[in-house]
Write a protein that holds these residues in place. Sequence first.
Motif, short mmCIF file in Angstrom:
data_model
loop_
_atom_site.label_atom_id
_atom_site.label_comp_id
_atom_site.label_asym_id
_atom_site.label_seq_id
_atom_site.Cartn_x
_atom_site.Cartn_y
_atom_site.Cartn_z
N ALA A 616 0.84 -1.27 -0.04
CA ALA A 616 -0.05 0.11 -0.01
C ALA A 616 0.93 1.46 0.04
N ARG A 617 2.18 1.29 0.68
CA ARG A 617 2.81 2.29 0.80
C ARG A 617 3.48 2.72 -0.75
N VAL A 618 3.60 1.60 -1.24
CA VAL A 618 4.36 1.77 -2.71
C VAL A 618 3.37 2.29 -3.61
N TYR A 619 2.19 1.62 -3.52
CA TYR A 619 1.03 2.46 -4.33
C TYR A 619 0.88 3.83 -4.08
N ALA A 620 0.75 4.27 -2.76
CA ALA A 620 0.62 5.52 -2.44
C ALA A 620 1.51 6.41 -2.88
N TYR A 621 2.83 5.98 -2.84
CA TYR A 621 3.99 6.91 -3.48
C TYR A 621 3.96 6.96 -5.19
N SER A 622 3.30 5.67 -5.80
CA SER A 622 3.67 5.58 -7.25
C SER A 622 2.46 6.32 -7.82
N TYR A 623 1.32 6.63 -7.13
CA TYR A 623 0.23 7.16 -7.87
C TYR A 623 -0.02 8.47 -7.29
N ALA A 624 0.97 9.23 -6.49
CA ALA A 624 0.78 10.71 -5.92
C ALA A 624 1.40 11.59 -7.02
N ASP A 625 0.80 12.73 -7.04
CA ASP A 625 1.36 14.11 -7.73
C ASP A 625 2.44 14.32 -6.59
N GLN A 626 3.51 14.89 -7.31
CA GLN A 626 4.64 15.31 -6.41
C GLN A 626 4.33 16.34 -5.41
N ASP A 627 3.41 17.31 -5.91
CA ASP A 627 3.08 18.38 -4.87
C ASP A 627 1.97 17.70 -3.75
N ILE A 628 1.46 16.59 -3.86
CA ILE A 628 0.54 15.83 -2.79
C ILE A 628 1.52 15.22 -1.85
N TYR A 629 2.40 14.44 -2.41
CA TYR A 629 3.31 13.44 -1.65
C TYR A 629 4.65 13.30 -2.22
N ASP A 630 5.69 13.76 -1.64
CA ASP A 630 7.02 13.68 -2.21
C ASP A 630 8.06 13.52 -1.18
N PRO A 631 8.05 12.10 -0.96
CA PRO A 631 9.07 11.59 0.13
C PRO A 631 10.58 11.93 -0.01
N GLN A 632 11.40 11.96 0.89
CA GLN A 632 12.82 12.32 0.66
C GLN A 632 13.51 11.55 1.59
N GLY A 633 14.96 11.37 1.30
CA GLY A 633 15.86 10.86 2.14
C GLY A 633 15.72 9.41 2.71
N LYS A 634 15.63 9.00 3.85
CA LYS A 634 15.24 7.71 4.30
C LYS A 634 14.09 6.86 3.96
N GLU A 635 13.02 7.95 3.84
CA GLU A 635 11.78 7.51 3.63
C GLU A 635 11.64 7.04 2.03
N LEU A 636 12.19 8.04 1.23
CA LEU A 636 12.21 7.53 -0.16
C LEU A 636 13.14 6.29 -0.49
N ALA A 637 14.19 6.25 0.29
CA ALA A 637 15.10 5.04 0.22
C ALA A 637 14.45 3.80 0.51
N GLU A 638 13.58 3.84 1.47
CA GLU A 638 12.76 2.58 1.95
C GLU A 638 11.88 2.04 0.88
N LEU A 639 11.13 3.39 0.18
CA LEU A 639 10.12 3.02 -0.81
C LEU A 639 10.72 2.38 -1.85
N GLU A 640 11.85 2.90 -2.40
CA GLU A 640 12.57 2.33 -3.57
C GLU A 640 12.96 0.86 -3.35
#
Length: 768
Positions: A616-640
């Motif tokens: 669900a986290r991957v889906y939330a990241y993949s379908y979000a517009d950047q201005d809605i959800y733009d994770p960075q740093g450690k959170e982004l690395a986890e998602l990748e």
Amino acid sequence: MAACSTYPINSHSNNAVKLDDRAVQGLNAMYNYPNYDFNGRFNVNFAAEKKAGNAEKQVIDAKLKSQLDQYIAAQNIKLSKQEKADLYEAIAGRDSSGRSDRAQQFLSSFLKHTQFGYEGSIDFRERLATFDFSAKYEKQTLLVQTKVPMALDLKNHKFYINYFGVMPFMVNQENQDNYAYVDFSEYKDIVDKIDYKNLVTYLQENTAVPYLLANPEKLQRQSLSAADKSQGVVEKIRLKSSLEEFMLQQNFFEAANRGYVKHSVIDFEKVFNEKLEKMTEEASKYDEDKYSTYGMGAEEAEAYKASTKLYRLVNEKLHDRNDESEALEAEEAHVPADYAEDDVVAASAAATDSAADAAAADVAAARAAEDDREEGLSEEQCEALRDGKQRFSMGDVTYCQEEHYVYLLPSTDEDIEHPFKLIMSDKYEDLVKKFEASGSEKLITAAEFKQLWADNSTEIKALLATQKPNDFVVDVGLDEKGRAVKVDYDVDMYVQGMGTFKLNSDNHILNYGQAKKISRSQFKNAKSIEEVTKDSPFEYMIGSLTRALGNKGSAEAASGQSVKSFDRQLEELAARIYDSTGSYSKVYEAVFLMMLSHEKPQIVQYYTPRELSEIARVYAYSYADQDIYDPQGKELAELEKLEVKHKLERRDQFADRIGSEAYDVTTEAMEKRKDRQAWNKFVAQYKQPKTVFAQYYMQQFIEGEDLNTKQKAQLKRVSEILAQTYLDARKDQLTAKSIVNITEDDEEFIDYSLYSEVYEKVASHFKK
């Protein structure tokens, strides 16, 4: 002696060879006479697929419930005991495709006791045909019968129907005995351009295809019944095939003859383009009253009309002009008429640059998509995965199902294999292209098509092997002149998860060349559909039906409590989570998991709660517009890392519809709360419609603008004038008097697009 001794053998052999010819000639006799009558009857029986266990009451699967309980607890989603029970009941009762046991029982009972029939006549010379459809539902305590007469008049370009017997409430009293008609004379150029002689030639060859392609064992002579003999049948020929094979024969024959149809029957593409061009020309001449508001809500349409009328009134007052084409352009674009020329040039240049950038992006995306497709699993690889013992990744589960219809997880009721899966495959499309390439402007006859079929027989057999065949049987009864006078069909169609539909159709062709005369005088009192429904309850039918459906259903009556729809509960859940957390990702993850549970419970049952949360986290990241959800740093690395782990790296590895709809529900919940709070506060402050309109217009106009004190004062005055035009328009009193105080200096403060938006918003809140 030699001749007599060999006669029976030769005769039998000759008859066997000619069975296909006799069947084809008999069926094509219908095209060789100027007219004939016909009648028939058919019925459909439905045998529901047997299921294990008692499915009388929809109860959520224990494992699925456990997974959801764990997820809701882990995410700290606050639901009462009753709210959770309602949500689980909605998930368990997933019947969007009508495949519940109750629906199956109703379908089986209804079809079993219903007999359909028809009769009519065809007159080729008059280009006229009648078709009277009838239905009869009979049980021991109930008898319902209805008849719907219809007629098609290609000479006068009208279709007639009297549907009073079926829907009397849709016809006013004085027209209940008359035909209603649909006039398609605007398409006469299409109808009249058809070369009917060449069309008949094509249809005759098409009729021959399944008989010429049939193997000897699939084409046999049948013994005659007493009923056959009484109807003048002297010979009966049976064709046994499969529905899938018959469908491929028809589709491939059509593909091989596309060039012939285009050049010798009618070029539909050319005619369509000509029609579209003509419609475009006519649309350019429309005045204000003819503007279409199709697809708009009531307030939106009202706002659009008021905005365009305001534009015209302002231009007439300030510039003394009424240029229809200019007004049309402004009305469509909702832009001021004095839009500066240099702004137009700048906008055009920007649009060109933007288009170029978009085109480049599209090319890059297309190449990336193509690369992705090449990297995807093949059908054979998906089947190997399914038959193996390793654990499946979410990306592979989705990809194999969407691309190859290979289900890695056990198929449940909602994962129904399409009854015509074989025509949705890449192999089918490849064969269509091969048959189309083999054609030309010349007619491919049935005999020539037989050779094409043989040339591709290996691929066709492989394609047919991908789906279990459904029986398709045709009995052709010939009279002493070799004409078809009786044609019976028996067709089976199995739908996984539902059952088998069995169609039995008995059809008779009568009075070749001596059909009943069809008199056009019976249509002289016919009126248009609009006329016969005028002042009838038809216009209120939709509203009444909606109110009727709002009553408690059987399930609600039994429990004594109303259970909201799944969609409604989902919307409320999303709003609640966002109100309490303010987090896009938490809302999306919850919505996504609930939708997945509702539509694909076997996936939720397969993965652990932790895996589901990660997916669900991957889906939330993949379908979000950047201005809605733009994770960075450690959170982004986890998602990748999670993308790689669950093989959710390419778009074709996602369940795209669920992913997109979950995003829509989430963002709507986010937007609605902010808008609703701000708007309610605004209305509470200004109270009256006129004041609300003026203040809201002024507020929205000022955003992004740098106005001085004098300009703000002028904007306030213009806003108050526009607010008065709003009130006048709502009373249908918007006239030149409404804008008598507007000056040329005021014009820069009139934004017609904004006016329309504010109008719709205020009108929606303050009903008339």
